[in-house]
Design a protein around this motif. Structure first.
Motif, short mmCIF file in Angstrom:
data_model
loop_
_atom_site.label_atom_id
_atom_site.label_comp_id
_atom_site.label_asym_id
_atom_site.label_seq_id
_atom_site.Cartn_x
_atom_site.Cartn_y
_atom_site.Cartn_z
N ALA A 1 0.84 -1.21 0.00
CA ALA A 1 0.00 0.00 0.00
C ALA A 1 0.87 1.26 0.00
CB ALA A 1 -0.94 -0.01 1.20
N GLU A 2 1.93 1.26 0.81
CA GLU A 2 2.84 2.41 0.85
C GLU A 2 3.51 2.63 -0.51
OE1 GLU A 2 5.45 1.34 4.07
OE2 GLU A 2 3.91 1.79 5.58
N ALA A 3 3.93 1.55 -1.16
CA ALA A 3 4.59 1.67 -2.46
C ALA A 3 3.62 2.16 -3.53
CB ALA A 3 5.20 0.33 -2.87
N VAL A 4 2.40 1.63 -3.53
CA VAL A 4 1.39 2.08 -4.50
C VAL A 4 1.10 3.56 -4.31
CG1 VAL A 4 -1.05 1.87 -5.14
CG2 VAL A 4 0.33 -0.19 -4.84
N CYS A 5 0.95 3.98 -3.05
CA CYS A 5 0.68 5.39 -2.78
C CYS A 5 1.81 6.28 -3.25
CB CYS A 5 0.40 5.60 -1.29
SG CYS A 5 -1.23 5.00 -0.79
N ALA A 6 3.03 5.88 -2.99
CA ALA A 6 4.19 6.67 -3.44
C ALA A 6 4.21 6.79 -4.96
CB ALA A 6 5.48 6.05 -2.92
N ALA A 7 3.94 5.69 -5.65
CA ALA A 7 3.98 5.69 -7.11
C ALA A 7 2.84 6.50 -7.72
CB ALA A 7 3.93 4.26 -7.63
N ARG A 8 1.68 6.50 -7.06
CA ARG A 8 0.50 7.19 -7.60
C ARG A 8 0.29 8.57 -6.98
NH1 ARG A 8 -2.92 5.71 -10.58
NH2 ARG A 8 -3.05 3.75 -11.65
N LYS A 9 1.23 8.99 -6.14
CA LYS A 9 1.15 10.29 -5.47
C LYS A 9 -0.12 10.41 -4.62
CE LYS A 9 4.07 12.70 -8.81
NZ LYS A 9 4.91 11.61 -9.00
N LEU A 10 -0.39 9.36 -3.86
CA LEU A 10 -1.50 9.33 -2.92
C LEU A 10 -0.93 9.44 -1.51
CD1 LEU A 10 -3.33 6.21 -4.41
CD2 LEU A 10 -3.98 8.60 -4.73
N THR A 11 -1.73 9.95 -0.60
CA THR A 11 -1.34 10.00 0.80
C THR A 11 -2.02 8.85 1.52
OG1 THR A 11 -1.14 12.41 0.73
CG2 THR A 11 -1.34 11.39 2.90
N LEU A 12 -1.22 7.97 2.09
CA LEU A 12 -1.76 6.81 2.80
C LEU A 12 -2.26 7.24 4.16
CD1 LEU A 12 -2.17 3.71 2.85
CD2 LEU A 12 0.13 3.54 3.83
N GLY A 13 -3.50 6.86 4.45
CA GLY A 13 -4.09 7.16 5.75
C GLY A 13 -4.20 5.90 6.58
N ARG A 14 -5.25 5.80 7.32
CA ARG A 14 -5.45 4.69 8.25
C ARG A 14 -5.94 3.44 7.55
NH1 ARG A 14 -11.19 4.66 9.66
NH2 ARG A 14 -12.14 6.30 8.40
N GLU A 15 -5.68 2.31 8.18
CA GLU A 15 -6.28 1.06 7.72
C GLU A 15 -7.74 1.09 8.15
OE1 GLU A 15 -6.11 -3.65 8.70
OE2 GLU A 15 -4.21 -2.56 8.74
N LYS B 1 -8.28 -9.34 1.64
CA LYS B 1 -7.67 -8.05 1.35
C LYS B 1 -7.58 -7.17 2.59
CE LYS B 1 -12.10 -6.32 -0.31
NZ LYS B 1 -12.93 -7.41 -0.74
N HIS B 2 -6.76 -6.11 2.48
CA HIS B 2 -6.68 -5.04 3.47
C HIS B 2 -7.16 -3.77 2.76
CE1 HIS B 2 -4.95 -7.04 6.76
NE2 HIS B 2 -3.93 -6.24 7.02
N ALA B 3 -7.89 -2.93 3.48
CA ALA B 3 -8.38 -1.68 2.91
C ALA B 3 -7.83 -0.51 3.71
CB ALA B 3 -9.91 -1.66 2.94
N PHE B 4 -7.43 0.53 2.97
CA PHE B 4 -6.85 1.72 3.57
C PHE B 4 -7.57 2.95 3.04
CE2 PHE B 4 -3.63 -1.52 3.05
CZ PHE B 4 -2.99 -1.54 4.28
N GLU B 5 -7.67 3.97 3.88
CA GLU B 5 -8.14 5.26 3.40
C GLU B 5 -6.91 5.98 2.84
OE1 GLU B 5 -10.28 9.37 4.93
OE2 GLU B 5 -9.80 7.82 6.38
N VAL B 6 -7.05 6.51 1.64
CA VAL B 6 -5.98 7.28 1.02
C VAL B 6 -6.57 8.60 0.54
CG1 VAL B 6 -4.69 5.22 0.32
CG2 VAL B 6 -6.29 6.25 -1.29
N ARG B 7 -5.71 9.54 0.24
CA ARG B 7 -6.13 10.86 -0.24
C ARG B 7 -5.45 11.18 -1.57
NH1 ARG B 7 -10.30 13.24 2.75
NH2 ARG B 7 -10.27 12.13 4.73
N LEU B 8 -6.25 11.70 -2.48
CA LEU B 8 -5.70 12.22 -3.74
C LEU B 8 -5.01 13.55 -3.46
CD1 LEU B 8 -8.81 11.63 -6.06
CD2 LEU B 8 -6.89 10.09 -5.64
#
Length: 97
Positions: free
Chosen positions: A11-25, A32-39
């Protein structure tokens, strides 16, 4: 590395590559695992990282069903892709939160 920690790392790697901010699980289950992310504009999305690569029958049925749905009470898929991490491959999705 435990599976849950590995999914967090993906999840951290995907967020870094897509310029997303990783939030809480926000949840986890057998598949699967689900996370809140921000554009970049602050809009919330759900990032789901699946435990197994490839589309098994259950995952494929879920993807097929959800992509056909159009209802205000059902989150809309924005994308579903694979992520390679060395020899391992993961499936992840980004959808409305």
């Amino acid at each position: 590395m435990p599976a849950d920690a590995k999914l967090q790392q993906v999840a951290e790697a995907v967020c870094a590559a897509r310029k997303l901010t990783l939030g809480r699980e926000v949840g986890s289950g057998a598949f699967k695992h689900a996370f809140e992310v921000r554009l970049a504009d602050g809009t919330a999305r759900a990032l789901k990282v699946y435990r197994r690569a490839g589309a098994d029958a259950r995952t494929q049925r879920e993807v097929d069903a959800i992509t056909r749905c159009s209802h205000p009470g059902i989150a809309r898929f924005e994308l579903i892709e694979t992520w390679k991490d060395g020899a391992d491959e993961y499936v992840y999705s980004l959808e409305e939160f």
